[in-house]
Scaffold this motif. Structure first.
Motif, PDB file in Angstrom:
ATOM      1  N   LEU A   1      45.819  30.863  38.028  1.00 31.33           N
ATOM      2  CA  LEU A   1      45.189  30.155  37.488  1.00 31.33           C
ATOM      3  C   LEU A   1      44.037  30.191  37.113  1.00 31.33           C
ATOM      4  CD1 LEU A   1      45.664  26.344  39.703  1.00 31.33           C
ATOM      5  CD2 LEU A   1      47.169  27.372  37.633  1.00 31.33           C
ATOM      6  N   CYS A   2      43.477  30.494  35.894  1.00 32.09           N
ATOM      7  CA  CYS A   2      42.040  30.727  35.631  1.00 32.09           C
ATOM      8  C   CYS A   2      40.965  29.215  35.704  1.00 32.09           C
ATOM      9  CB  CYS A   2      41.969  30.931  34.381  1.00 32.09           C
ATOM     10  SG  CYS A   2      40.072  30.534  33.298  1.00 32.09           S
ATOM     11  N   ILE A   3      40.016  28.696  36.374  1.00 33.54           N
ATOM     12  CA  ILE A   3      39.180  28.313  36.694  1.00 33.54           C
ATOM     13  C   ILE A   3      37.982  28.155  36.479  1.00 33.54           C
ATOM     14  CG2 ILE A   3      38.750  26.149  38.635  1.00 33.54           C
ATOM     15  CD1 ILE A   3      41.084  27.471  40.478  1.00 33.54           C
ATOM     16  N   LEU A   4      38.108  27.118  35.904  1.00 36.59           N
ATOM     17  CA  LEU A   4      35.997  27.261  35.155  1.00 36.59           C
ATOM     18  C   LEU A   4      35.500  25.671  36.219  1.00 36.59           C
ATOM     19  CD1 LEU A   4      34.105  28.238  33.250  1.00 36.59           C
ATOM     20  CD2 LEU A   4      34.739  26.204  32.133  1.00 36.59           C
TER      21      LEU A   4
ATOM     22  N   THR B   1      33.958  31.408  36.373  1.00 38.62           N
ATOM     23  CA  THR B   1      35.120  31.730  35.932  1.00 38.62           C
ATOM     24  C   THR B   1      35.905  32.225  37.331  1.00 38.62           C
ATOM     25  OG1 THR B   1      35.464  31.717  33.666  1.00 38.62           O
ATOM     26  CG2 THR B   1      37.372  32.394  34.742  1.00 38.62           C
ATOM     27  N   GLU B   2      36.657  31.411  37.692  1.00 39.31           N
ATOM     28  CA  GLU B   2      37.709  32.223  38.611  1.00 39.31           C
ATOM     29  C   GLU B   2      39.074  32.245  38.403  1.00 39.31           C
ATOM     30  OE1 GLU B   2      35.720  32.646  42.229  1.00 39.31           O
ATOM     31  OE2 GLU B   2      33.936  31.525  41.823  1.00 39.31           O
ATOM     32  N   PHE B   3      40.315  33.487  38.842  1.00 37.90           N
ATOM     33  CA  PHE B   3      41.288  33.803  38.605  1.00 37.90           C
ATOM     34  C   PHE B   3      41.613  34.182  40.140  1.00 37.90           C
ATOM     35  CE2 PHE B   3      39.387  35.852  34.827  1.00 37.90           C
ATOM     36  CZ  PHE B   3      39.685  34.755  33.667  1.00 37.90           C
ATOM     37  N   GLY B   4      43.303  33.434  39.975  1.00 34.95           N
ATOM     38  CA  GLY B   4      43.760  33.326  41.464  1.00 34.95           C
ATOM     39  C   GLY B   4      44.839  31.973  41.718  1.00 34.95           C
ATOM     40  N   VAL B   5      45.938  32.080  42.656  1.00 29.64           N
ATOM     41  CA  VAL B   5      46.753  31.144  43.073  1.00 29.64           C
ATOM     42  C   VAL B   5      46.617  30.674  43.953  1.00 29.64           C
ATOM     43  CG1 VAL B   5      48.939  31.336  44.300  1.00 29.64           C
ATOM     44  CG2 VAL B   5      48.136  32.791  42.134  1.00 29.64           C
ATOM     45  N   VAL B   6      46.595  29.231  43.914  1.00 22.41           N
ATOM     46  CA  VAL B   6      46.143  28.629  45.555  1.00 22.41           C
ATOM     47  C   VAL B   6      46.479  28.689  46.666  1.00 22.41           C
ATOM     48  CG1 VAL B   6      46.013  25.954  46.074  1.00 22.41           C
ATOM     49  CG2 VAL B   6      44.944  26.179  43.472  1.00 22.41           C
TER      50      VAL B   6
ATOM     51  N   GLU C   1      42.687  35.388  45.898  1.00 21.60           N
ATOM     52  CA  GLU C   1      41.695  36.272  44.799  1.00 21.60           C
ATOM     53  C   GLU C   1      42.165  37.432  43.583  1.00 21.60           C
ATOM     54  OE1 GLU C   1      37.186  37.259  43.172  1.00 21.60           O
ATOM     55  OE2 GLU C   1      37.868  37.510  45.065  1.00 21.60           O
ATOM     56  N   LEU C   2      42.525  36.714  42.244  1.00 20.48           N
ATOM     57  CA  LEU C   2      43.334  37.905  41.741  1.00 20.48           C
ATOM     58  C   LEU C   2      41.821  38.178  39.960  1.00 20.48           C
ATOM     59  CD1 LEU C   2      46.082  36.190  39.915  1.00 20.48           C
ATOM     60  CD2 LEU C   2      46.226  38.121  41.242  1.00 20.48           C
ATOM     61  N   ARG C   3      41.218  39.827  40.320  1.00 21.97           N
ATOM     62  CA  ARG C   3      41.121  40.113  39.893  1.00 21.97           C
ATOM     63  C   ARG C   3      41.013  39.790  38.291  1.00 21.97           C
ATOM     64  NH1 ARG C   3      40.066  44.500  43.007  1.00 21.97           N
ATOM     65  NH2 ARG C   3      41.034  45.857  41.586  1.00 21.97           N
ATOM     66  N   GLU C   4      39.900  39.999  37.848  1.00 19.60           N
ATOM     67  CA  GLU C   4      40.107  39.852  36.325  1.00 19.60           C
ATOM     68  C   GLU C   4      41.893  38.909  35.693  1.00 19.60           C
ATOM     69  OE1 GLU C   4      37.363  40.412  34.012  1.00 19.60           O
ATOM     70  OE2 GLU C   4      36.573  41.024  35.501  1.00 19.60           O
ATOM     71  N   GLY C   5      42.078  38.585  36.522  1.00 14.21           N
ATOM     72  CA  GLY C   5      43.335  37.625  36.286  1.00 14.21           C
ATOM     73  C   GLY C   5      44.116  38.384  36.455  1.00 14.21           C
ATOM     74  N   VAL C   6      44.406  39.758  37.058  1.00 14.55           N
ATOM     75  CA  VAL C   6      44.979  40.972  37.305  1.00 14.55           C
ATOM     76  C   VAL C   6      45.539  41.566  38.373  1.00 14.55           C
ATOM     77  CG1 VAL C   6      45.727  42.976  35.947  1.00 14.55           C
ATOM     78  CG2 VAL C   6      44.518  41.500  35.074  1.00 14.55           C
TER      79      VAL C   6
ATOM     80  N   TYR D   1      39.968  37.057  49.318  1.00 17.35           N
ATOM     81  CA  TYR D   1      40.559  35.507  49.214  1.00 17.35           C
ATOM     82  C   TYR D   1      38.930  34.949  48.388  1.00 17.35           C
ATOM     83  CZ  TYR D   1      44.403  36.496  51.727  1.00 17.35           C
ATOM     84  OH  TYR D   1      45.828  37.415  51.893  1.00 17.35           O
ATOM     85  N   VAL D   2      38.817  33.568  47.862  1.00 13.96           N
ATOM     86  CA  VAL D   2      37.428  32.999  48.234  1.00 13.96           C
ATOM     87  C   VAL D   2      38.144  31.816  47.757  1.00 13.96           C
ATOM     88  CG1 VAL D   2      38.239  32.497  45.373  1.00 13.96           C
ATOM     89  CG2 VAL D   2      35.787  32.969  46.051  1.00 13.96           C
ATOM     90  N   ALA D   3      37.344  30.335  48.640  1.00 15.32           N
ATOM     91  CA  ALA D   3      36.930  29.229  48.920  1.00 15.32           C
ATOM     92  C   ALA D   3      35.931  28.625  47.593  1.00 15.32           C
ATOM     93  CB  ALA D   3      37.075  28.973  49.984  1.00 15.32           C
TER      94      ALA D   3
END
Length: 200
Positions: free
Chosen positions: A25-28, A36-41, A53-58, A63-65
């Protein structure tokens, strides 16, 4: 970009879908400004959401909360989906921790057990400040953090947080690992006073 979600119900459905299907996901989110955060829940509650977390979506990067209420919009980030799946351990797994996502203090301590150090943000009060360290004392309302400075050295004081001010928690990423490795093990003698000179 794929599916876009804006309303609270739509956002929650997309978060659950990400968790069930390992969808990037891209989360605003809005916390001291739009971010903006990129990652999988990996896990979520009414209060907090935990992402791989996915750095730059890639690329996978720890991990981030952050607080669920901060989320203003979420999109399926499928532009690089084939690359992401082929170049990262997939699907991402929940880190080996037992954390109650309703309680940031427990989440922080579980993150430290998993990754050694934790990054804490208070974006509504200090938008540009990042503190990395290890909690040495906590309670229902406050947390004392033994921090590492920007030069990779342990500080000579503790930082005191109000738990309600913490907006983002990060751990297990490349930057946290670099800082922790540079600083070395936490000194056995922990400062007895915080940055306001109060005993802890």
């Amino acid at each position: 970009m794929g599916t876009k979600a804006k309303g609270r119900k739509q956002i929650n459905k997309l978060l659950l879908r990400s968790k069930e299907q390992a969808l990037p996901l891209c989360i605003l989110r809005d916390s001291g400004g739009l971010r903006t955060e990129f990652g999988v829940v990996l896990d979520l509650s009414e209060e907090w959401v935990l992402l791989a977390e996915l750095r730059e979506g890639v690329m996978r990067d720890g991990y981030v909360a952050f607080q669920t209420s901060q989320i203003k919009q979420a999109n399926v980030s499928d532009t690089f989906i084939d690359f992401v799946r082929d170049n990262n351990p997939w699907p991402p797994h929940t880190p080996v921790l037992t954390a109650d996502l309703r309680d940031p203090e427990r989440l922080i301590r579980a993150a430290v057990k998993t990754a050694g150090v934790v990054s804490l943000y208070r974006e509504n009060r200090h938008p540009d400040q990042l503190l990395i360290g290890i909690p040495v004392k906590g309670g229902k309302k406050r947390l004392w953090l033994f921090t590492i400075d920007k030069h990779g050295r342990w500080e000579s004081f503790l930082d005191r947080f109000r738990l309600r001010d913490i907006t983002r928690i990060g751990f297990g990423g490349d930057y946290e690992r670099a800082v922790a490795t540079t600083a070395g093990p936490m000194p056995e003698r922990v400062p007895e006073k915080d940055d306001r000179g109060k005993k802890v």
